[in-house]
Design a protein around this motif. Structure first.
Motif, mmCIF file in Angstrom:
data_model
loop_
_atom_site.group_PDB
_atom_site.id
_atom_site.type_symbol
_atom_site.label_atom_id
_atom_site.label_comp_id
_atom_site.label_asym_id
_atom_site.label_seq_id
_atom_site.Cartn_x
_atom_site.Cartn_y
_atom_site.Cartn_z
ATOM 1 N N PRO A 10 0.800 -1.234 0.000
ATOM 2 C CA PRO A 10 0.000 0.000 0.000
ATOM 3 C C PRO A 10 0.831 1.282 0.000
ATOM 4 O O PRO A 10 2.029 1.285 0.312
ATOM 5 N N ALA A 11 0.143 2.357 -0.349
ATOM 6 C CA ALA A 11 0.651 3.715 -0.155
ATOM 7 C C ALA A 11 -0.472 4.527 0.454
ATOM 8 O O ALA A 11 -1.651 4.319 0.136
ATOM 9 N N LEU A 12 -0.127 5.451 1.322
ATOM 10 C CA LEU A 12 -1.090 6.393 1.895
ATOM 11 C C LEU A 12 -1.090 7.644 1.034
ATOM 12 O O LEU A 12 -0.032 8.249 0.810
ATOM 13 N N VAL A 13 -2.266 8.037 0.536
ATOM 14 C CA VAL A 13 -2.380 9.212 -0.317
ATOM 15 C C VAL A 13 -3.226 10.262 0.393
ATOM 16 O O VAL A 13 -4.416 10.039 0.667
ATOM 17 N N LEU A 14 -2.611 11.392 0.699
ATOM 18 C CA LEU A 14 -3.285 12.512 1.361
ATOM 19 C C LEU A 14 -3.679 13.524 0.295
ATOM 20 O O LEU A 14 -2.829 13.985 -0.462
ATOM 21 N N ILE A 15 -4.944 13.882 0.234
ATOM 22 C CA ILE A 15 -5.453 14.715 -0.848
ATOM 23 C C ILE A 15 -5.920 16.084 -0.353
ATOM 24 O O ILE A 15 -6.821 16.183 0.491
ATOM 25 N N ASP A 16 -5.284 17.125 -0.875
ATOM 26 C CA ASP A 16 -5.728 18.521 -0.706
ATOM 27 C C ASP A 16 -5.902 18.965 0.745
ATOM 28 O O ASP A 16 -6.827 19.726 1.061
ATOM 29 N N LEU A 17 -5.020 18.534 1.601
ATOM 30 C CA LEU A 17 -5.065 19.004 2.990
ATOM 31 C C LEU A 17 -4.320 20.337 3.077
ATOM 32 O O LEU A 17 -3.254 20.456 3.675
ATOM 33 N N GLN A 18 -4.930 21.341 2.451
ATOM 34 C CA GLN A 18 -4.327 22.661 2.265
ATOM 35 C C GLN A 18 -5.180 23.738 2.923
ATOM 36 O O GLN A 18 -6.401 23.612 3.040
ATOM 37 N N GLU A 19 -4.525 24.821 3.324
ATOM 38 C CA GLU A 19 -5.196 25.900 4.031
ATOM 39 C C GLU A 19 -6.412 26.432 3.275
ATOM 40 O O GLU A 19 -7.462 26.706 3.857
ATOM 41 N N GLY A 20 -6.298 26.570 1.954
ATOM 42 C CA GLY A 20 -7.374 27.166 1.174
ATOM 43 C C GLY A 20 -8.679 26.405 1.250
ATOM 44 O O GLY A 20 -9.758 27.015 1.244
ATOM 45 N N PHE A 21 -8.612 25.097 1.322
ATOM 46 C CA PHE A 21 -9.839 24.299 1.371
ATOM 47 C C PHE A 21 -10.546 24.416 2.714
ATOM 48 O O PHE A 21 -11.750 24.152 2.804
ATOM 49 N N PHE A 22 -9.828 24.788 3.737
ATOM 50 C CA PHE A 22 -10.414 24.840 5.072
ATOM 51 C C PHE A 22 -10.840 26.246 5.480
ATOM 52 O O PHE A 22 -11.076 26.522 6.646
ATOM 53 N N TRP A 40 -2.338 10.189 12.459
ATOM 54 C CA TRP A 40 -2.317 8.800 12.960
ATOM 55 C C TRP A 40 -1.963 7.850 11.810
ATOM 56 O O TRP A 40 -1.123 6.966 11.941
ATOM 57 N N LEU A 41 -2.597 8.068 10.659
ATOM 58 C CA LEU A 41 -2.294 7.250 9.475
ATOM 59 C C LEU A 41 -0.844 7.429 9.037
ATOM 60 O O LEU A 41 -0.162 6.458 8.687
ATOM 61 N N ILE A 42 -0.374 8.666 9.052
ATOM 62 C CA ILE A 42 1.013 8.955 8.644
ATOM 63 C C ILE A 42 1.999 8.251 9.571
ATOM 64 O O ILE A 42 2.978 7.653 9.122
ATOM 65 N N ALA A 43 1.734 8.319 10.877
ATOM 66 C CA ALA A 43 2.630 7.675 11.847
ATOM 67 C C ALA A 43 2.675 6.169 11.618
ATOM 68 O O ALA A 43 3.750 5.546 11.662
ATOM 69 N N ALA A 44 1.527 5.565 11.341
ATOM 70 C CA ALA A 44 1.487 4.127 11.073
ATOM 71 C C ALA A 44 2.199 3.796 9.769
ATOM 72 O O ALA A 44 2.922 2.795 9.683
ATOM 73 N N ALA A 45 2.006 4.639 8.766
ATOM 74 C CA ALA A 45 2.691 4.424 7.478
ATOM 75 C C ALA A 45 4.204 4.487 7.666
ATOM 76 O O ALA A 45 4.947 3.641 7.168
ATOM 77 N N ARG A 46 4.643 5.473 8.413
ATOM 78 C CA ARG A 46 6.081 5.650 8.652
ATOM 79 C C ARG A 46 6.648 4.442 9.397
ATOM 80 O O ARG A 46 7.728 3.948 9.075
ATOM 81 N N ALA A 47 5.901 3.961 10.385
ATOM 82 C CA ALA A 47 6.374 2.831 11.199
ATOM 83 C C ALA A 47 6.429 1.533 10.409
ATOM 84 O O ALA A 47 7.160 0.615 10.780
ATOM 85 N N THR A 48 5.657 1.443 9.332
ATOM 86 C CA THR A 48 5.603 0.211 8.540
ATOM 87 C C THR A 48 6.256 0.376 7.166
ATOM 88 O O THR A 48 6.060 -0.462 6.283
ATOM 89 N N SER A 49 7.014 1.461 7.003
ATOM 90 C CA SER A 49 7.708 1.741 5.734
ATOM 91 C C SER A 49 6.748 1.814 4.541
ATOM 92 O O SER A 49 7.072 1.394 3.438
ATOM 93 N N THR A 50 5.566 2.341 4.797
ATOM 94 C CA THR A 50 4.566 2.546 3.750
ATOM 95 C C THR A 50 4.743 3.941 3.165
ATOM 96 O O THR A 50 4.752 4.923 3.913
ATOM 97 N N PRO A 51 4.899 4.072 1.864
ATOM 98 C CA PRO A 51 5.072 5.405 1.268
ATOM 99 C C PRO A 51 3.874 6.317 1.548
ATOM 100 O O PRO A 51 2.729 5.871 1.540
ATOM 101 N N VAL A 52 4.178 7.586 1.793
ATOM 102 C CA VAL A 52 3.136 8.606 1.984
ATOM 103 C C VAL A 52 3.239 9.588 0.827
ATOM 104 O O VAL A 52 4.306 10.166 0.583
ATOM 105 N N ILE A 53 2.142 9.775 0.121
ATOM 106 C CA ILE A 53 2.107 10.690 -1.017
ATOM 107 C C ILE A 53 1.198 11.855 -0.662
ATOM 108 O O ILE A 53 0.015 11.665 -0.356
ATOM 109 N N ASN A 54 1.756 13.037 -0.674
ATOM 110 C CA ASN A 54 1.020 14.248 -0.320
ATOM 111 C C ASN A 54 0.624 14.987 -1.597
ATOM 112 O O ASN A 54 1.478 15.485 -2.329
ATOM 113 N N VAL A 55 -0.678 15.027 -1.874
ATOM 114 C CA VAL A 55 -1.186 15.629 -3.106
ATOM 115 C C VAL A 55 -1.726 17.022 -2.812
ATOM 116 O O VAL A 55 -2.543 17.198 -1.901
#
Length: 198
Positions: A10-22, A40-55
């Motif tokens: 797996p990869a964790l994909v974070l979508i549009d967590l940007q100031e403008g949307f909020f 929480w998801l990012i910490a788990a991804a990091r601990a399991t060597s799961t790539p995190v993609i910030n969109v």
């Protein structure tokens, strides 16, 4: 015949967590919940060597990247080098891979597929905003690319809750994309991590 795990490679994909949307009241109310669950998801991804993609969505002021809707309204947003395109400051994205997009889908005219192939990814965990637009478009294109998708439903948000519910039900029914709570996704990530270590 057994169904393959949707969290295989797996990869964790974070979508549009940007100031403008909020800046809208509806999403501003969800900010603390979203950030907490995404971190929480990012910490788990990091601990399991799961790539995190910030969109992130970024546009140019010269209208060259604007959508048809933006052009029709003659109103742009999320311009490069502004506060609006910055990630939420509480979000812990250190070490993530960034993808900049100009349309709803993280796959449209970006390097997303190349990144996934490089990391040998076969499933995605999606989190972020908004469920009925950018998350949905990305999930749909992931299905077209034969990628399994898990939607971390309490790490997603939309301005219209009823529309969000309808969209998530559609993705689940039409594309068999799983809806899971953050704690379930975290547990699954650690299960995958343990299997890899065996």
């Amino acid at each position: 015949m057994s169904v393959p795990s949707p969290l295989r490679y797996p990869a964790l994909v974070l979508i549009d967590l940007q100031e403008g949307f909020f800046e809208t009241p509806a999403l501003a109310r969800e900010r603390n919940r979203l950030v907490a669950n995404c971190n929480w998801l990012i910490a788990a991804a990091r601990a399991t060597s799961t790539p995190v993609i910030n969109v992130r969505t970024v546009h140019k002021k010269d209208k060259s990247t604007w959508t048809l809707k933006m052009l029709e309204d003659d109103q742009g947003y999320l311009f490069e080098n502004t506060k609006q395109v910055a990630n939420l400051e509480e979000l812990d994205i250190e070490g993530s891979v960034e993808v900049v997009k100009r349309r709803d889908s993280a796959f449209w005219n970006t390097e997303m597929l190349t990144i996934l192939l490089r990391h040998r990814i076969s499933s995605l965990i999606l989190a972020g905003v908004s469920s009925e637009t950018c998350v949905s478009a990305t999930a749909t294109d992931a299905f077209a690319a034969n990628l399994e998708v898990v939607l971390a439903c309490d790490a997603l948000a939309a301005e219209d809750e009823s529309f969000e519910e309808m969209t998530l039900k559609f993705l689940n029914a039409q594309y068999r994309q799983e809806l899971r709570k953050t704690k379930e996704v975290v547990a699954a990530l650690f299960m995958v991590g343990n299997e890899i270590l065996k």
